[in-house]
Every structure is written in C-alpha cells, then in structure tokens.
Scaffold this motif. Structure first.
Motif, PDB file in Angstrom:
ATOM      1  N   ALA A   1       0.848  -1.182   0.000  1.00 12.23           N
ATOM      2  CA  ALA A   1       0.000   0.000   0.000  1.00 12.23           C
ATOM      3  C   ALA A   1       0.885   1.234   0.000  1.00 12.23           C
ATOM      4  CB  ALA A   1      -0.904  -0.003   1.218  1.00 12.23           C
ATOM      5  N   MET A   2       0.440   2.253  -0.703  1.00 12.52           N
ATOM      6  CA  MET A   2       1.211   3.492  -0.771  1.00 12.52           C
ATOM      7  C   MET A   2       0.703   4.504   0.243  1.00 12.52           C
ATOM      8  SD  MET A   2       1.878   4.108  -4.768  1.00 12.52           S
ATOM      9  CE  MET A   2       2.460   2.778  -5.784  1.00 12.52           C
ATOM     10  N   GLU A   3       1.636   5.184   0.847  1.00 14.02           N
ATOM     11  CA  GLU A   3       1.305   6.207   1.828  1.00 14.02           C
ATOM     12  C   GLU A   3       0.513   7.330   1.165  1.00 14.02           C
ATOM     13  OE1 GLU A   3       3.640   9.026   5.068  1.00 14.02           O
ATOM     14  OE2 GLU A   3       4.784   7.744   3.745  1.00 14.02           O
ATOM     15  N   GLY A   4      -0.608   7.699   1.758  1.00 12.17           N
ATOM     16  CA  GLY A   4      -1.422   8.793   1.258  1.00 12.17           C
ATOM     17  C   GLY A   4      -2.296   8.441   0.066  1.00 12.17           C
TER      18      GLY A   4
ATOM     19  N   ARG B   1      -5.284 -17.848   3.589  1.00 14.30           N
ATOM     20  CA  ARG B   1      -5.892 -17.692   4.916  1.00 14.30           C
ATOM     21  C   ARG B   1      -5.603 -16.319   5.506  1.00 14.30           C
ATOM     22  NH1 ARG B   1      -3.877 -23.313   7.196  1.00 14.30           N
ATOM     23  NH2 ARG B   1      -1.997 -22.196   6.696  1.00 14.30           N
ATOM     24  N   ARG B   2      -4.466 -15.745   5.128  1.00 15.96           N
ATOM     25  CA  ARG B   2      -4.043 -14.475   5.710  1.00 15.96           C
ATOM     26  C   ARG B   2      -3.380 -13.628   4.637  1.00 15.96           C
ATOM     27  NH1 ARG B   2      -1.036 -14.638  11.323  1.00 15.96           N
ATOM     28  NH2 ARG B   2      -2.805 -15.991  11.513  1.00 15.96           N
ATOM     29  N   VAL B   3      -3.568 -12.319   4.736  1.00 14.39           N
ATOM     30  CA  VAL B   3      -2.938 -11.370   3.822  1.00 14.39           C
ATOM     31  C   VAL B   3      -2.151 -10.372   4.657  1.00 14.39           C
ATOM     32  CG1 VAL B   3      -3.374  -9.486   2.198  1.00 14.39           C
ATOM     33  CG2 VAL B   3      -4.712 -11.580   2.046  1.00 14.39           C
ATOM     34  N   ILE B   4      -0.947 -10.102   4.220  1.00 19.00           N
ATOM     35  CA  ILE B   4      -0.141  -9.083   4.876  1.00 19.00           C
ATOM     36  C   ILE B   4       0.020  -7.926   3.892  1.00 19.00           C
ATOM     37  CG2 ILE B   4       2.108  -8.521   5.878  1.00 19.00           C
ATOM     38  CD1 ILE B   4       2.295 -11.559   6.579  1.00 19.00           C
ATOM     39  N   VAL B   5      -0.477  -6.759   4.274  1.00 20.50           N
ATOM     40  CA  VAL B   5      -0.347  -5.557   3.456  1.00 20.50           C
ATOM     41  C   VAL B   5       0.815  -4.766   4.024  1.00 20.50           C
ATOM     42  CG1 VAL B   5      -1.503  -3.486   2.590  1.00 20.50           C
ATOM     43  CG2 VAL B   5      -2.838  -5.559   3.047  1.00 20.50           C
ATOM     44  N   VAL B   6       1.796  -4.479   3.172  1.00 20.55           N
ATOM     45  CA  VAL B   6       3.015  -3.804   3.613  1.00 20.55           C
ATOM     46  C   VAL B   6       3.085  -2.422   2.979  1.00 20.55           C
ATOM     47  CG1 VAL B   6       5.533  -3.948   3.701  1.00 20.55           C
ATOM     48  CG2 VAL B   6       4.177  -6.036   3.779  1.00 20.55           C
ATOM     49  N   GLY B   7       3.449  -1.434   3.777  1.00 19.90           N
ATOM     50  CA  GLY B   7       3.592  -0.069   3.272  1.00 19.90           C
ATOM     51  C   GLY B   7       4.854   0.091   2.432  1.00 19.90           C
ATOM     52  N   ILE B   8       4.708   0.805   1.306  1.00 20.75           N
ATOM     53  CA  ILE B   8       5.868   1.069   0.446  1.00 20.75           C
ATOM     54  C   ILE B   8       6.176   2.556   0.342  1.00 20.75           C
ATOM     55  CG2 ILE B   8       5.712  -1.057  -0.893  1.00 20.75           C
ATOM     56  CD1 ILE B   8       4.262   0.486  -3.070  1.00 20.75           C
ATOM     57  N   GLY B   9       5.528   3.363   1.181  1.00 22.96           N
ATOM     58  CA  GLY B   9       5.821   4.798   1.196  1.00 22.96           C
ATOM     59  C   GLY B   9       5.039   5.555   0.138  1.00 22.96           C
ATOM     60  N   LYS B  10       5.482   6.784  -0.126  1.00 23.55           N
ATOM     61  CA  LYS B  10       4.803   7.663  -1.073  1.00 23.55           C
ATOM     62  C   LYS B  10       5.130   7.268  -2.510  1.00 23.55           C
ATOM     63  CE  LYS B  10       4.732  11.466   2.151  1.00 23.55           C
ATOM     64  NZ  LYS B  10       5.227  12.799   2.486  1.00 23.55           N
ATOM     65  N   LYS B  11       4.154   7.411  -3.386  1.00 22.78           N
ATOM     66  CA  LYS B  11       4.309   7.007  -4.789  1.00 22.78           C
ATOM     67  C   LYS B  11       5.486   7.723  -5.445  1.00 22.78           C
ATOM     68  CE  LYS B  11       1.812   6.404  -9.106  1.00 22.78           C
ATOM     69  NZ  LYS B  11       0.533   6.539  -9.805  1.00 22.78           N
ATOM     70  N   GLU B  12       5.625   9.003  -5.191  1.00 20.02           N
ATOM     71  CA  GLU B  12       6.705   9.769  -5.829  1.00 20.02           C
ATOM     72  C   GLU B  12       8.093   9.388  -5.313  1.00 20.02           C
ATOM     73  OE1 GLU B  12       4.816  12.317  -2.596  1.00 20.02           O
ATOM     74  OE2 GLU B  12       4.056  11.173  -4.289  1.00 20.02           O
ATOM     75  N   GLU B  13       8.168   8.686  -4.199  1.00 20.58           N
ATOM     76  CA  GLU B  13       9.451   8.246  -3.632  1.00 20.58           C
ATOM     77  C   GLU B  13       9.694   6.754  -3.853  1.00 20.58           C
ATOM     78  OE1 GLU B  13       9.233   9.390   0.481  1.00 20.58           O
ATOM     79  OE2 GLU B  13       9.235  11.526   0.012  1.00 20.58           O
ATOM     80  N   LEU B  14       8.805   6.097  -4.598  1.00 14.13           N
ATOM     81  CA  LEU B  14       8.897   4.655  -4.798  1.00 14.13           C
ATOM     82  C   LEU B  14      10.076   4.292  -5.697  1.00 14.13           C
ATOM     83  CD1 LEU B  14       7.591   1.924  -4.236  1.00 14.13           C
ATOM     84  CD2 LEU B  14       6.199   2.258  -6.286  1.00 14.13           C
TER      85      LEU B  14
END
Length: 160
Positions: free
Chosen positions: A1-4, A51-64
């Motif tokens: 997931a992206m920040e913001g 059974r389980r999903v882990i959503v991990v943050g990847i930061g802001k799109k412009e900084e990806l």
C-alpha cells in the motif's frame, strides 16, 4: 500500500474489493498508513484462497524505488514467517500502479523473498513442529486476471 493513496490502485485496490472494504476501513481508522516499513495482517475468512494477507507499506508514490519494493517485500516475508506460513504468493508491488519496470520489480521481489527466508540454523536443534517456508510464487494481474508468472522463488531453507 502506498502512503497517502488509500486503496487507490493496484493490488491493494483489488484486495480491498475482495475484503469488502476492510482495508479502506483500516486506513481510514489510521490503523495503517502505507508508510514504508509498516505492515498489517488480515485474516481472509474465506474471501480469498489465502488464509491471511499481509499488506506492507511502500511509502509515497513519488518516492517509490525498486529498493523500497525490496525492503517492503522483505518485511512482508519476515512477518509471514513469524505467522508460520509454509507458502506465500507475492505480488509485483509497484510494477503496475507504481509504474516501476516489471523486470526490475520481479527481480527485487525474488531477491527479497530469498534473503528474508534465509536462516542459518545448521548448529541449532530443529523443533519437532517447526514450520518451514517451502514455496513462494510471484503473481501479477494480467488482462484482468491474477495469474502466476513463470517465476518461483527457490527458498534457501527447504529441507530435502
């Protein structure tokens, strides 16, 4: 997931639909922000095959960057190992909505999974009920369907 970005696009948007808006609710409640290095685990309760999903943050799109993808995937794999996962399906995060080159993202995902799963335990006594991560596949949405790519991550700890 992206920040913001909330559930604006990519795999997170698809998962949010499959999870009946639960991911959007978690983000709205500020329980998860998408900031680089953050993660949240959700039980699927039969809504998808996993059974389980882990959503991990990847930061802001412009900084990806590809390196940020590598870090995020490593975080997700380590969290899955703590949850005693024996198999994983990894998404090419950042290759679609994040607009990063697919080949580079695929390599980063494979490397991160391989390195995060590595454990040097040659001198440790094996637990009888220890769970070993045996398989990780990389999936990507192509032509409206999620399908496995022709890449399977070979994990370093597999006991033969």
């Amino acid at each position: 997931a992206m920040e913001g970005e909330g559930c604006a696009g990519g795999a997170v948007a698809d998962l949010n639909v499959a999870f009946d808006g639960e991911i959007a609710e978690v983000i709205a409640a500020k329980e998860f922000s998408g900031k680089l290095g953050t993660a949240i685990g959700l039980r699927s309760r039969g809504r998808i095959a996993a059974r389980r999903v882990i959503v991990v943050g990847i930061g802001k799109k412009e900084e990806l960057t590809v390196e940020r993808v590598r870090q995020a995937v490593g975080k997700g794999v380590r969290r899955a190992l703590r949850a005693r996962a024996s198999s994983l399906a990894l998404v090419l995060v950042g290759a679609g909505y994040g607009e990063l080159p697919v080949r580079e993202v695929a390599q980063a995902v494979a490397e991160a999974a391989h390195l995060a799963a590595y454990r040097f335990d040659a001198w440790k006594k094996r637990e009888e009920n220890a769970v070993v991560l045996e398989r990780a596949i990389v999936v990507e949405k192509m032509q409206g369907k999620t399908s496995p790519l022709s890449m399977i991550v070979i994990l370093p700890n597999k006991q033969l």
